[in-house]
Design a protein around this motif. Structure first.
Motif, PDB file in Angstrom:
ATOM      1  N   PRO A 267      42.047  32.642  48.825  1.00 12.72           N
ATOM      2  CA  PRO A 267      42.630  33.466  47.765  1.00 12.72           C
ATOM      3  C   PRO A 267      41.721  34.633  47.386  1.00 12.72           C
ATOM      4  N   TYR A 268      42.338  35.734  46.991  1.00 18.84           N
ATOM      5  CA  TYR A 268      41.603  36.888  46.470  1.00 18.84           C
ATOM      6  C   TYR A 268      41.923  37.044  44.990  1.00 18.84           C
ATOM      7  N   PRO A 269      40.904  37.262  44.146  1.00 23.71           N
ATOM      8  CA  PRO A 269      39.481  37.403  44.492  1.00 23.71           C
ATOM      9  C   PRO A 269      38.767  36.058  44.526  1.00 23.71           C
TER      10      PRO A 269
ATOM     11  N   PRO B  88      39.041  43.431  41.793  1.00 25.33           N
ATOM     12  CA  PRO B  88      39.112  41.990  41.499  1.00 25.33           C
ATOM     13  C   PRO B  88      39.708  41.665  40.136  1.00 25.33           C
ATOM     14  N   ASP B  89      39.385  42.431  39.101  1.00 20.25           N
ATOM     15  CA  ASP B  89      39.900  42.123  37.771  1.00 20.25           C
ATOM     16  C   ASP B  89      41.354  42.566  37.584  1.00 20.25           C
ATOM     17  N   GLU B  90      41.904  43.271  38.587  1.00 14.16           N
ATOM     18  CA  GLU B  90      43.294  43.695  38.517  1.00 14.16           C
ATOM     19  C   GLU B  90      44.200  42.909  39.464  1.00 14.16           C
ATOM     20  N   ALA B  91      43.621  42.044  40.271  1.00 11.61           N
ATOM     21  CA  ALA B  91      44.408  41.276  41.235  1.00 11.61           C
ATOM     22  C   ALA B  91      45.210  40.188  40.525  1.00 11.61           C
ATOM     23  N   PRO B  92      46.505  40.071  40.816  1.00 15.28           N
ATOM     24  CA  PRO B  92      47.323  39.025  40.169  1.00 15.28           C
ATOM     25  C   PRO B  92      46.825  37.628  40.527  1.00 15.28           C
ATOM     26  N   ARG B  93      46.721  36.774  39.533  1.00 16.37           N
ATOM     27  CA  ARG B  93      46.355  35.373  39.748  1.00 16.37           C
ATOM     28  C   ARG B  93      47.491  34.427  39.392  1.00 16.37           C
ATOM     29  N   THR B  94      48.472  34.957  38.687  1.00 16.01           N
ATOM     30  CA  THR B  94      49.649  34.176  38.295  1.00 16.01           C
ATOM     31  C   THR B  94      50.891  35.023  38.513  1.00 16.01           C
TER      32      THR B  94
END
Length: 240
Positions: A157-159, A188-194
């Motif tokens: 997974p990214y990040p 990294p702080d803008e990548a969707p995690r949900t």
């Protein structure tokens, strides 16, 4: 078009396809490697499937690699599926705008050995992170296959350091036969995690989330049914 939140259901995958209807119905089965898993250990060919999800609604690319146990080397089939390009729509093929691009490549024995060695160094054959959840609007590599008769399944997974430390993507870029550039990664702080919120879902698109876990036999894969309807529906689709 209203947004769709997809559950883990569909037909059994029989491998990569450029038929957009079949692709949607078999996508979870394809991600889970159901077709590879069913053949694992039944012949001597090693099979690898690498999927790069860079927001499902924008860019997905897949690599299916089948080793040749007699002569060495391997055959590579690559697919790049991007946001529908209406300029490619034709009356003769109404699905042409969503078929994506396909290309093939033959690896020599030395190239294939180098590829497998790189996967080993990157921990592809080790157990995946526990309880990992991957949203369709996110960025990740999902890899599965059969090596020496043994099933393997993992994700990057990214990040994460697992993603940034992996070197196999660089190797894939160097041999990619499609000629289509990889998309850039978000910060990294803008990548969707949900998944997006309910309000954002109204913007349209297909949204889903997959989770990695073990089945009753202790094998890693996606949690939930990936192909409850079997291959029968797939055989009736156009182009199959």
């Amino acid at each position: 078009m209203a947004a769709t939140l997809v559950t883990l259901a569909g037909c059994s995958s029989v491998g990569p396809t450029d038929n957009p209807v079949a692709r949607k119905l078999t996508w979870f089965s394809y991600l889970n490697g159901d077709d590879l898993r069913s053949r694992c250990g039944k012949d001597s060919a090693d099979r690898y499937r690498l999927i790069f999800n860079a927001d499902y609604n924008r860019h997905v690319r897949t690599y299916d690699i089948v080793g040749d146990p007699d002569r060495g080397g391997a055959a590579v089939e690559a697919h790049v599926i991007e946001a529908t390009d209406l300029t490619r729509l034709t009356l003769a093929d109404p699905f042409s705008a969503a078929r994506g691009n396909t290309a093939t490549l033959q690896l020599s024995a030395a190239q294939f050995d180098s590829f497998v060695g790189r996967l080993r160094e990157d921990g592809v054959f080790d157990p995946p992170p526990q309880g990992l959840r991957l949203p369709s609007n996110g960025f990740y590599w999902l890899i599965n296959g059969c090596r020496a008769g043994q099933w393997f399944f993992t994700a990057y997974p990214y990040p994460s350091s697992r993603f940034t430390d992996a070197r196999f993507p660089e190797l894939l870029r160097s041999i990619d036969p499609t000629g289509i550039a990889y998309p850039g990664l978000p910060a990294p702080d803008e990548a969707p995690r949900t998944l997006p919120s309910s309000g954002q879902l109204a913007d349209g698109g297909v949204f889903f989330e997959v989770q990695i876990g073990r089945d009753g036999l202790g094998r890693y894969g996606l949690v939930g049914p990936t192909a409850p309807f079997g291959a029968l529906l797939l055989s009736a689709l156009p182009g199959k």
